[in-house]
Design a protein around this motif. Structure first.
Motif: not given
Length: 205
Positions: A64-74, A181-189
């Motif tokens: 899920e994180e990899d997908k978000d990172h790819i979309l952010a990069s695009l 809480q863990k997902r929110v922290k990673k999103r903010l990072q």
């Protein structure tokens, strides 16, 4: 009327059964009549399967994180200044290529369900609302957005980066599940990393 069992279904059941047998610990049939031994063996099996479930959730979260990172990069490439330096037909070709990759990426649907009660649902909604409001200020006030992002990050950790901690955000976050809480922290990072890169780009200009 009798119906013959489907060969494909039988083959699938046999394959599933053999795969399950391969991963389960062997049960000593000589002691199977001992209730305590049977319970211990069953507990071992369930413990092992629970571990596999947790591993599966972690792997899904990573995807899920990899997908978000790819979309952010695009998205970063789409808005990059150097694309404007291309000829018009090159820009159109690049955008078509980007759209094709984004559409392909969006075909990957990863869902990790987190069990929440009503207060936890409301707390997560409040946290997401605060972060969304922060994102909306990125273009108009990037410095203020970064300061706010840091204050949210400080609310996620006992070790502050620098600056103040947002108490309203902290109170909402504490009402969320540990997984949220863990997902929110990673999103903010990820958001803070983006703002840091934005600062470097501005300084370069």
């Amino acid at each position: 009327m009798d119906v013959d069992p489907s060969p494909s279904t039988s083959g699938t059941d046999m394959s599933l059964s053999s795969n399950l047998t391969a991963i389960l610990p062997k049960i000593d049939e000589d002691n199977i009549m001992d209730p305590q031994t049977a319970k211990q063996k069953m507990t071992e099996i369930l413990d092992m399967l629970e571990g596999r479930v947790e591993k599966l959730r972690k792997e899904a979260a990573t995807l899920e994180e990899d997908k978000d990172h790819i979309l952010a990069s695009l998205d970063s490439i789409r808005t990059a200044d150097w694309i404007l330096e291309m000829a018009h037909f090159e820009q159109e070709e690049t955008h078509r290529y980007l759209d094709r990759i984004i559409e392909r990426c969006l075909t990957v649907d990863i869902k990790i369900h987190t069990q929440r009660d009503q207060p936890q649902e409301e707390a997560l909604h409040q946290v997401n609302h605060l972060i969304d409001a922060l994102v909306m200020t990125l273009k108009t006030d990037p410095d203020g957005a970064k300061e706010k992002c840091i204050s949210y990050m400080n609310a996620c950790s006992s070790q502050h980066v620098h600056g103040i901690m947002d108490k309203k955000f902290e109170n909402a976050l504490l009402g969320c599940t540990l997984d949220d809480q863990k997902r929110v922290k990673k999103r903010l990072q990820g958001l803070l990393s983006y703002l840091d890169r934005l600062d470097v780009t501005c300084e370069g200009d």
